[in-house]
Design a protein around this motif. Sequence first.
Motif, mmCIF file in Angstrom:
data_model
loop_
_atom_site.group_PDB
_atom_site.id
_atom_site.type_symbol
_atom_site.label_atom_id
_atom_site.label_comp_id
_atom_site.label_asym_id
_atom_site.label_seq_id
_atom_site.Cartn_x
_atom_site.Cartn_y
_atom_site.Cartn_z
ATOM 1 N N PRO A 146 21.007 -47.367 -40.733
ATOM 2 C CA PRO A 146 19.851 -47.188 -41.624
ATOM 3 C C PRO A 146 18.864 -48.347 -41.506
ATOM 4 N N LEU A 147 17.966 -48.269 -40.546
ATOM 5 C CA LEU A 147 16.962 -49.308 -40.322
ATOM 6 C C LEU A 147 15.679 -48.936 -41.057
ATOM 7 N N TYR A 178 31.086 -56.750 -32.788
ATOM 8 C CA TYR A 178 29.689 -56.926 -33.161
ATOM 9 C C TYR A 178 29.474 -56.478 -34.605
ATOM 10 N N GLU A 179 28.359 -56.921 -35.162
ATOM 11 C CA GLU A 179 27.946 -56.512 -36.496
ATOM 12 C C GLU A 179 26.430 -56.491 -36.550
ATOM 13 N N ILE A 180 25.882 -55.542 -37.292
ATOM 14 C CA ILE A 180 24.429 -55.441 -37.478
ATOM 15 C C ILE A 180 24.119 -55.688 -38.951
ATOM 16 N N LEU A 181 23.198 -56.621 -39.213
ATOM 17 C CA LEU A 181 22.806 -56.979 -40.574
ATOM 18 C C LEU A 181 21.342 -56.615 -40.804
ATOM 19 N N ALA A 197 16.274 -56.502 -38.217
ATOM 20 C CA ALA A 197 17.704 -56.273 -38.041
ATOM 21 C C ALA A 197 18.257 -57.408 -37.196
ATOM 22 N N GLU A 198 19.458 -57.869 -37.541
ATOM 23 C CA GLU A 198 20.114 -58.939 -36.794
ATOM 24 C C GLU A 198 21.397 -58.402 -36.191
ATOM 25 N N LEU A 203 25.227 -53.543 -42.024
ATOM 26 C CA LEU A 203 24.909 -52.128 -41.857
ATOM 27 C C LEU A 203 26.000 -51.385 -41.101
ATOM 28 N N THR A 204 26.903 -52.110 -40.472
ATOM 29 C CA THR A 204 27.940 -51.474 -39.648
ATOM 30 C C THR A 204 29.350 -51.965 -39.971
ATOM 31 N N GLY A 205 29.462 -53.126 -40.642
ATOM 32 C CA GLY A 205 30.765 -53.766 -40.722
ATOM 33 C C GLY A 205 31.105 -54.356 -39.360
#
Length: 201
Positions: free
Chosen positions: A148-149, A120-123, A155-156, A130-132
Amino acid sequence: MFPGSVPYVDDVKSSWVSGEKERCVAKGLNLTHGMTVFVTVKCVNNIELARTVTSSPVYISLDNPQANTAALEIDPITLTSQHDFFAGVASTVEVQSNQSCLQFHWDGFEDVSQIIGYGYEILDSFNNSLTGWTDAGYRTMVTKCGVPLSSGTFAEVGVSAVNSGDHWSDTISKFIRISATSPSLTGLENSLFVLKPCRMR
């Protein structure tokens, strides 16, 4: 050496004598995605005593996992979500007030050659990671903190599956809005207007 298949399963290749004592190479096999293959080896010594062993299953993986039936859900980490205030409104984006953690889960990825994990990844709203890309192992639910939101942004979350051939599926994704501040007031006084019904003559 006699590579072949386990009993009662169709042969992939007929038996042959290996030119080497410790290895053999089978070429020209008609293997398809999702096939399970076993290798049977028969060793014969100088006085014709023989022993036969069969390998563990080998899963043939040539294609990517299917993501068309997969679904991803983000579980808002907050006291209330936007759905509490806008019940019945279609296509409403989820909202949460937490600015450091996201919780999400997924299912529905499919592959006949076995899915062996997920990533998974968070953009953020600007498509910055945000996570790689993060290995989730076999888990299908993640709570990720330390992200860091920023309030007022989106956030995606994107998730993909990987099979035994190290082929990755298409990524499925979903958005959530981060809102940690209350709406500001204009300072204007409230006004109430009563419209009288009129009759057309």
